[in-house]
Design a protein around this motif. Structure first.
Motif, PDB file in Angstrom:
ATOM      1  N   LEU A 123      65.791  34.149  16.282  1.00  0.00           N
ATOM      2  CA  LEU A 123      66.472  32.949  16.753  1.00  0.00           C
ATOM      3  C   LEU A 123      66.221  31.774  15.809  1.00  0.00           C
ATOM      4  O   LEU A 123      67.110  30.953  15.573  1.00  0.00           O
ATOM      5  CB  LEU A 123      66.009  32.578  18.157  1.00  0.00           C
ATOM      6  CG  LEU A 123      66.606  33.348  19.323  1.00  0.00           C
ATOM      7  CD1 LEU A 123      66.329  32.605  20.630  1.00  0.00           C
ATOM      8  CD2 LEU A 123      68.093  33.588  19.169  1.00  0.00           C
ATOM      9  N   ASP A 124      65.012  31.681  15.266  1.00  0.00           N
ATOM     10  CA  ASP A 124      64.720  30.592  14.329  1.00  0.00           C
ATOM     11  C   ASP A 124      65.564  30.740  13.061  1.00  0.00           C
ATOM     12  O   ASP A 124      66.003  29.734  12.489  1.00  0.00           O
ATOM     13  CB  ASP A 124      63.227  30.570  13.974  1.00  0.00           C
ATOM     14  CG  ASP A 124      62.803  29.235  13.389  1.00  0.00           C
ATOM     15  OD1 ASP A 124      63.087  28.194  14.017  1.00  0.00           O
ATOM     16  OD2 ASP A 124      62.207  29.225  12.301  1.00  0.00           O
ATOM     17  N   ALA A 125      65.794  31.978  12.654  1.00  0.00           N
ATOM     18  CA  ALA A 125      66.673  32.204  11.501  1.00  0.00           C
ATOM     19  C   ALA A 125      68.076  31.690  11.799  1.00  0.00           C
ATOM     20  O   ALA A 125      68.707  31.019  10.958  1.00  0.00           O
ATOM     21  CB  ALA A 125      66.705  33.691  11.147  1.00  0.00           C
ATOM     22  N   LEU A 126      68.580  31.967  13.000  1.00  0.00           N
ATOM     23  CA  LEU A 126      69.901  31.452  13.377  1.00  0.00           C
ATOM     24  C   LEU A 126      69.893  29.929  13.429  1.00  0.00           C
ATOM     25  O   LEU A 126      70.862  29.266  13.029  1.00  0.00           O
ATOM     26  CB  LEU A 126      70.318  32.036  14.726  1.00  0.00           C
ATOM     27  CG  LEU A 126      70.677  33.525  14.728  1.00  0.00           C
ATOM     28  CD1 LEU A 126      70.846  34.031  16.157  1.00  0.00           C
ATOM     29  CD2 LEU A 126      71.944  33.794  13.918  1.00  0.00           C
ATOM     30  N   ARG A 127      68.790  29.364  13.918  1.00  0.00           N
ATOM     31  CA  ARG A 127      68.678  27.905  13.985  1.00  0.00           C
ATOM     32  C   ARG A 127      68.789  27.289  12.597  1.00  0.00           C
ATOM     33  O   ARG A 127      69.554  26.334  12.373  1.00  0.00           O
ATOM     34  CB  ARG A 127      67.342  27.519  14.626  1.00  0.00           C
ATOM     35  CG  ARG A 127      67.107  26.019  14.739  1.00  0.00           C
ATOM     36  CD  ARG A 127      65.757  25.706  15.354  1.00  0.00           C
ATOM     37  NE  ARG A 127      65.683  26.149  16.736  1.00  0.00           N
ATOM     38  CZ  ARG A 127      64.962  27.181  17.172  1.00  0.00           C
ATOM     39  NH1 ARG A 127      64.237  27.900  16.311  1.00  0.00           N
ATOM     40  NH2 ARG A 127      64.958  27.507  18.447  1.00  0.00           N
ATOM     41  N   LYS A 128      68.051  27.835  11.649  1.00  0.00           N
ATOM     42  CA  LYS A 128      68.057  27.280  10.293  1.00  0.00           C
ATOM     43  C   LYS A 128      69.409  27.496   9.613  1.00  0.00           C
ATOM     44  O   LYS A 128      69.870  26.645   8.835  1.00  0.00           O
ATOM     45  CB  LYS A 128      66.941  27.922   9.464  1.00  0.00           C
ATOM     46  CG  LYS A 128      65.529  27.576   9.953  1.00  0.00           C
ATOM     47  CD  LYS A 128      65.265  26.080   9.863  1.00  0.00           C
ATOM     48  CE  LYS A 128      63.789  25.739  10.051  1.00  0.00           C
ATOM     49  NZ  LYS A 128      63.309  26.033  11.416  1.00  0.00           N
ATOM     50  N   ILE A 129      70.059  28.613   9.875  1.00  0.00           N
ATOM     51  CA  ILE A 129      71.395  28.870   9.322  1.00  0.00           C
ATOM     52  C   ILE A 129      72.383  27.821   9.830  1.00  0.00           C
ATOM     53  O   ILE A 129      73.171  27.246   9.058  1.00  0.00           O
ATOM     54  CB  ILE A 129      71.855  30.296   9.704  1.00  0.00           C
ATOM     55  CG1 ILE A 129      71.082  31.338   8.886  1.00  0.00           C
ATOM     56  CG2 ILE A 129      73.358  30.464   9.486  1.00  0.00           C
ATOM     57  CD1 ILE A 129      71.283  32.765   9.379  1.00  0.00           C
ATOM     58  N   LEU A 130      72.344  27.544  11.120  1.00  0.00           N
ATOM     59  CA  LEU A 130      73.253  26.551  11.691  1.00  0.00           C
ATOM     60  C   LEU A 130      72.957  25.153  11.173  1.00  0.00           C
ATOM     61  O   LEU A 130      73.869  24.385  10.853  1.00  0.00           O
ATOM     62  CB  LEU A 130      73.148  26.587  13.217  1.00  0.00           C
ATOM     63  CG  LEU A 130      73.723  27.839  13.890  1.00  0.00           C
ATOM     64  CD1 LEU A 130      73.264  27.926  15.348  1.00  0.00           C
ATOM     65  CD2 LEU A 130      75.241  27.835  13.822  1.00  0.00           C
ATOM     66  N   GLN A 131      71.672  24.810  11.060  1.00  0.00           N
ATOM     67  CA  GLN A 131      71.303  23.487  10.554  1.00  0.00           C
ATOM     68  C   GLN A 131      71.757  23.287   9.119  1.00  0.00           C
ATOM     69  O   GLN A 131      72.095  22.170   8.721  1.00  0.00           O
ATOM     70  CB  GLN A 131      69.790  23.290  10.660  1.00  0.00           C
ATOM     71  CG  GLN A 131      69.285  23.120  12.088  1.00  0.00           C
ATOM     72  CD  GLN A 131      67.765  23.096  12.179  1.00  0.00           C
ATOM     73  OE1 GLN A 131      67.054  23.416  11.221  1.00  0.00           O
ATOM     74  NE2 GLN A 131      67.251  22.713  13.353  1.00  0.00           N
TER      75      GLN A 131
END
Length: 380
Positions: A123-131
């Protein structure tokens, strides 16, 4: 912000801070309210990412599931499915003996390795991708379930239906002891046993009774004696009797069998069912429980995913071996359907299901980079 997923700014301290409330929200499978408190946290974290989040009510007295559609121009279409479970084997109160804590390069906590750590990292990977404003080639759906630790009796149909919509399945179960990903899993069957004896007073009329506990004890030795290198049998739960001054009339047990081939599993199932029987004084009943099908190693879609993952790992600076493994996961279901599935690509650690469960802190950033690159390269 960087456009290269391997250069995204992952921060280990930040990840541990985010993980702490997940670990301190204990979520044993059989406590639906506790699991749902965990799902509340997950639902909130997904909503803050801008995901469209659905809460799917639980069944059979078990907790809810959470499904989230991540922001994407083609959101809702099949693409990549991130599949994980939020239940643990640890009962409420385990935090008193296994508190969340970091000691140098190690971090401890119930469920941290299996598998909240891996779920959070992805989920943190998805967070950083979106940011970073990066658009993944394929849309991403997240499905977190409440009952994997007991064989997924209430959500197998949900998992299979959702997985069939997608091209790739990522299962961030913990990495194998040598860091391997999993590309196949052994078949698994569970059994519920009941011994029924003849009650009597354990002092005045001992000889008139037949102990269900004694019968089960004899069967335990016989069942575990079935074990070979290719098909194992383990009695993991046993309950019997109510009063010490009574010869026991019932005794219940649960058995797990794991086999390297489906044929061996079916042979083992028949051996277990053949134990049914007895006489009027004492009998054994064997009932087959939930099953995880064999996921055969070497499927083309999975091997192609592995090639992508190995290339990413090499860029990050670590090797990514792969193997077929014992120990079931929900990857059994998706792999058995022939869907491209990469399992055990979560954090590294030791002691899962024990009071020393921990992860290697360094694996958080390592696996987050792997996750981010997989999201950005699969389907490219």
């Amino acid at each position: 912000m960087p456009s290269d997923p391997l250069k995204l700014p992952f921060d280990v301290d930040e990840m541990l801070c985010g993980l702490r409330p997940w670990i301190e929200t204990e979520s044993p499978t059989f406590d639906a309210a506790a699991v749902n408190r965990m799902m509340d946290l997950v639902q909130h974290d997904l909503a803050t990412l801008g995901a469209r989040v659905e809460r799917i009510p639980g069944r059979r007295g078990l907790g809810d599931s959470v499904r989230a559609t991540m922001p994407h121009p083609r959101a809702g279409e099949g693409g990549i499915l991130l599949l994980g479970h939020m239940d643990t084997v640890h009962p409420i109160g385990t935090l008193s003996t296994l508190p969340f804590r970091r000691e140098g390069d190690i971090c401890y906590g119930p469920g941290l390795m299996d598998m909240k750590g891996g779920n959070y990292v992805y989920l943190d990977a998805l967070r950083k991708i979106l940011q970073a404003g990066i658009e993944t080639p394929l849309p991403v759906t997240v499905l977190f379930t409440p009952d994997e630790e007991i064989g997924t009796p209430s959500t197998r149909d949900l998992i299979e239906a959702e997985a069939k919509r997608h091209k790739y399945i990522l299962v961030p179960e913990p990495a194998c002891p040598d860091g391997s990903a999993v590309i196949g899993r052994y078949a698994i069957a569970r059994f519920n046993l009941t011994a029924r004896g003849t009650p009597s007073h354990a002092s005045w009329a001992l000889s008139e009774g037949r102990s269900a506990i004694a019968e089960m004890a004899r069967k335990v030795a016989e069942i575990e004696g079935f074990t070979t290198d290719d098909c194992s049998f383990s009695v993991g739960v046993i309950h019997g009797g109510q009063w010490v001054n009574c010869v026991s009339s019932t005794c219940d047990a649960e058995v797990l069998s794991m086999a390297k081939t489906q044929d061996l599993l079916e042979e083992g199932v028949q051996r277990m069912l053949d134990l049914n029987g007895g006489d009027d004084a004492v009998r054994l009943e064997v009932r087959r429980g939930v099953t995880r099908p064999l996921w055969q190693e070497g499927q083309p879609g999975t091997m192609a995913m592995l090639d992508v993952a190995r290339g990413i790992a090499s860029e990050i600076g670590f090797d990514l071996p792969a193997c077929s493994a014992g120990g079931g996961s929900d990857g059994n279901f998706t792999g058995a359907l022939g869907l491209a599935t990469l399992d055990s690509i979560g954090v590294r650690g030791k002691g899962l299901h024990t009071l020393t469960e921990h992860i290697e802190v360094a694996s958080l950033e390592e696996r987050a980079k792997l996750a981010a690159a997989l999201f950005c390269r699969l389907g490219r």
